[in-house]
Scaffold this active site. Structure first.
Site, PDB file in Angstrom:
ATOM      1  N   ASN A  15       0.861  -1.175   0.000  1.00 40.98           N
ATOM      2  CA  ASN A  15       0.000   0.000   0.000  1.00 40.98           C
ATOM      3  C   ASN A  15       0.901   1.229   0.000  1.00 40.98           C
ATOM      4  O   ASN A  15       1.540   1.540   1.002  1.00 40.98           O
ATOM      5  CB  ASN A  15      -0.909  -0.003   1.230  1.00 40.98           C
ATOM      6  CG  ASN A  15      -1.777   1.240   1.322  1.00 40.98           C
ATOM      7  OD1 ASN A  15      -1.916   1.986   0.344  1.00 40.98           O
ATOM      8  ND2 ASN A  15      -2.352   1.476   2.488  1.00 40.98           N
ATOM      9  N   TRP A  16       0.931   1.930  -1.127  1.00 37.20           N
ATOM     10  CA  TRP A  16       1.845   3.069  -1.257  1.00 37.20           C
ATOM     11  C   TRP A  16       1.325   4.334  -0.584  1.00 37.20           C
ATOM     12  O   TRP A  16       2.057   5.312  -0.457  1.00 37.20           O
ATOM     13  CB  TRP A  16       2.118   3.348  -2.736  1.00 37.20           C
ATOM     14  CG  TRP A  16       3.011   2.344  -3.385  1.00 37.20           C
ATOM     15  CD1 TRP A  16       3.636   1.285  -2.785  1.00 37.20           C
ATOM     16  CD2 TRP A  16       3.399   2.303  -4.768  1.00 37.20           C
ATOM     17  NE1 TRP A  16       4.393   0.588  -3.697  1.00 37.20           N
ATOM     18  CE2 TRP A  16       4.259   1.188  -4.927  1.00 37.20           C
ATOM     19  CE3 TRP A  16       3.102   3.083  -5.877  1.00 37.20           C
ATOM     20  CZ2 TRP A  16       4.827   0.850  -6.155  1.00 37.20           C
ATOM     21  CZ3 TRP A  16       3.668   2.750  -7.105  1.00 37.20           C
ATOM     22  CH2 TRP A  16       4.517   1.647  -7.238  1.00 37.20           C
ATOM     23  N   LYS A  17       0.058   4.347  -0.219  1.00 36.99           N
ATOM     24  CA  LYS A  17      -0.549   5.529   0.399  1.00 36.99           C
ATOM     25  C   LYS A  17      -0.298   6.770  -0.485  1.00 36.99           C
ATOM     26  O   LYS A  17      -0.348   6.661  -1.705  1.00 36.99           O
ATOM     27  CB  LYS A  17      -0.041   5.697   1.829  1.00 36.99           C
ATOM     28  CG  LYS A  17      -0.267   4.430   2.662  1.00 36.99           C
ATOM     29  CD  LYS A  17       0.068   4.608   4.117  1.00 36.99           C
ATOM     30  CE  LYS A  17      -0.198   3.306   4.877  1.00 36.99           C
ATOM     31  NZ  LYS A  17       0.013   3.454   6.331  1.00 36.99           N
ATOM     32  N   HIS A  31      -9.517   1.083   5.338  1.00 39.67           N
ATOM     33  CA  HIS A  31      -8.196   1.264   5.963  1.00 39.67           C
ATOM     34  C   HIS A  31      -8.334   2.194   7.170  1.00 39.67           C
ATOM     35  O   HIS A  31      -9.150   3.119   7.172  1.00 39.67           O
ATOM     36  CB  HIS A  31      -7.212   1.839   4.953  1.00 39.67           C
ATOM     37  CG  HIS A  31      -5.792   1.790   5.424  1.00 39.67           C
ATOM     38  ND1 HIS A  31      -5.267   2.731   6.290  1.00 39.67           N
ATOM     39  CD2 HIS A  31      -4.791   0.917   5.168  1.00 39.67           C
ATOM     40  CE1 HIS A  31      -4.007   2.436   6.532  1.00 39.67           C
ATOM     41  NE2 HIS A  31      -3.691   1.338   5.867  1.00 39.67           N
ATOM     42  N   GLU A  61      -6.703   4.627   8.197  1.00 40.32           N
ATOM     43  CA  GLU A  61      -6.555   6.052   7.904  1.00 40.32           C
ATOM     44  C   GLU A  61      -7.823   6.618   7.277  1.00 40.32           C
ATOM     45  O   GLU A  61      -8.163   7.786   7.498  1.00 40.32           O
ATOM     46  CB  GLU A  61      -5.327   6.260   7.009  1.00 40.32           C
ATOM     47  CG  GLU A  61      -4.032   5.991   7.751  1.00 40.32           C
ATOM     48  CD  GLU A  61      -2.859   5.644   6.864  1.00 40.32           C
ATOM     49  OE1 GLU A  61      -1.790   5.323   7.414  1.00 40.32           O
ATOM     50  OE2 GLU A  61      -3.005   5.678   5.633  1.00 40.32           O
ATOM     51  N   GLU A 113      -4.845  -4.996  10.574  1.00 37.68           N
ATOM     52  CA  GLU A 113      -3.792  -4.023  10.833  1.00 37.68           C
ATOM     53  C   GLU A 113      -4.030  -3.373  12.190  1.00 37.68           C
ATOM     54  O   GLU A 113      -4.868  -2.463  12.308  1.00 37.68           O
ATOM     55  CB  GLU A 113      -3.783  -2.940   9.751  1.00 37.68           C
ATOM     56  CG  GLU A 113      -3.394  -3.426   8.374  1.00 37.68           C
ATOM     57  CD  GLU A 113      -3.144  -2.257   7.438  1.00 37.68           C
ATOM     58  OE1 GLU A 113      -2.016  -2.142   6.933  1.00 37.68           O
ATOM     59  OE2 GLU A 113      -4.060  -1.457   7.230  1.00 37.68           O
ATOM     60  N   GLY A 119       3.238   1.771  10.917  1.00 36.10           N
ATOM     61  CA  GLY A 119       4.256   2.801  10.755  1.00 36.10           C
ATOM     62  C   GLY A 119       4.997   3.177  12.024  1.00 36.10           C
ATOM     63  O   GLY A 119       5.778   4.130  12.026  1.00 36.10           O
ATOM     64  N   SER A 143       4.009  -2.445  10.216  1.00 40.28           N
ATOM     65  CA  SER A 143       5.467  -2.445  10.383  1.00 40.28           C
ATOM     66  C   SER A 143       6.117  -3.766   9.959  1.00 40.28           C
ATOM     67  O   SER A 143       7.066  -4.243  10.576  1.00 40.28           O
ATOM     68  CB  SER A 143       5.840  -2.117  11.840  1.00 40.28           C
ATOM     69  OG  SER A 143       5.416  -0.815  12.189  1.00 40.28           O
ATOM     70  N   GLY A 186       3.432  -1.352   4.203  1.00 39.90           N
ATOM     71  CA  GLY A 186       3.477   0.080   4.005  1.00 39.90           C
ATOM     72  C   GLY A 186       4.841   0.540   3.546  1.00 39.90           C
ATOM     73  O   GLY A 186       5.225   0.394   2.393  1.00 39.90           O
ATOM     74  N   GLY A 187       5.613   1.100   4.470  1.00 37.96           N
ATOM     75  CA  GLY A 187       6.898   1.701   4.133  1.00 37.96           C
ATOM     76  C   GLY A 187       7.859   0.788   3.400  1.00 37.96           C
ATOM     77  O   GLY A 187       8.559   1.223   2.474  1.00 37.96           O
TER      78      GLY A 187
END
Length: 275
Positions: free
Chosen positions: A34-36, A119, A121, A190, A196, A234, A255-256
């Site tokens: 997921n590149w957000k 999600h 967010e 999640e 993150g 993470s 994510g990251g």
């Protein structure tokens, strides 16, 4: 206690966690990025070029969720690849005067077979309630797009032992909207407190929570073969093999670590090695 007794206790503990021991069969995993709100057009093309040059193991299904503007690049570069791509969200409405929204029909035009819904967010920043999330999942299915339903609890809910009720309420809302189509959803667990932050739940916590989600889905009548529960929060190359070894973990929403081709490819390789 001698060495053989210690090994027996360790083996028993791993089995209780659901960690596979001694199996030669490789499980199929979904590895999704997921590149957000990250990446540029140049970075997107470079990432996909590097990823396409790598052979994807047979037991791995790769998915990428880029920002909306780059879906056309995905369609252009991944049309004949074993790499799926999807959207980070979808409108609950079919069409109309909804400025800034993107419908499931539009995602279908871009060749998306999957989309994220719910999600954390979206829930916390943009007010996506369980009911709104359910409508988005239903809209996606009506266009033959698989919803990846994201669920999770806050640290306060986890520490207050309320997380099971929170997760079930998030699942119940979607089940009420979808009924016997619930099995067509992918589930991504999640924990909000791990996204993150670098904080990872213990293997016991991951196993316990994924097993609970599995039991809820079975309670809806979803067949065992249709249940796919991903873990997100993470995830990186240093912990992916341990988490992949836990029973009821069917993949990862990253994510990251999914923003760099090298780290993403490493995670794919490591996940593919888990028996």
């Amino acid at each position: 206690m001698d060495k053989i007794d210690i090994e027996m206790l360790v083996r028993r503990h791993l089995q209780e966690l659901g960690v596979g021991v001694g199996s030669s069969e490789k499980k199929e995993y979904i590895v999704a990025a997921n590149w957000k709100m990250n990446m540029t057009e140049k970075e997107t093309r470079k990432f996909l070029t590097e990823l396409k040059s790598t052979e994807i193991p047979e037991n791995i299904r790769v998915m990428i969720f880029p920002p909306y503007p780059y879906l056309y690049i995905m369609k252009e570069m991944l049309r004949y690849e074993r790499i799926a791509y999807g959207a980070q969200d979808v409108a609950k409405e079919e069409q109309g005067a909804y400025t800034g929204e993107v419908s499931a029909g539009m995602l279908g035009d871009m060749g998306c077979p999957v989309t994220l819904v719910g999600h954390s967010e979206r829930r916390s920043y943009y007010g996506d309630t369980p009911e709104i999330t359910a409508k988005k999942a239903k809209a996606a299915l009506e266009h033959q797009i698989t919803p990846m339903l994201c669920i999770g609890e806050t640290l306060e809910e986890r520490e207050g032992r309320r997380y099971e009720g929170v997760l079930k309420s998030q699942l119940d809302a979607v089940y009420e909207a979808l009924g016997n189509r619930m099995g067509e959803c992918l589930i991504a667990y999640e924990p909000v407190w791990a996204i993150g932050t670098g904080v990872i739940p213990s293997l016991e916590q991951i196993h316990e929570t994924h097993r609970y989600i599995y039991q809820v889905l079975r309670g809806y009548g979803v067949s065992e073969e249709d249940i796919r529960i991903l873990y997100g929060g993470s995830v990186n190359a240093g912990n992916v093999k341990d988490i992949a070894s836990v029973k009821y973990v069917d993949g990862f929403l990253i994510g990251g670590a999914g923003l760099k081709a090298d780290s993403f490819k490493t995670i794919i390789r490591l996940a593919s090695e888990v028996s």
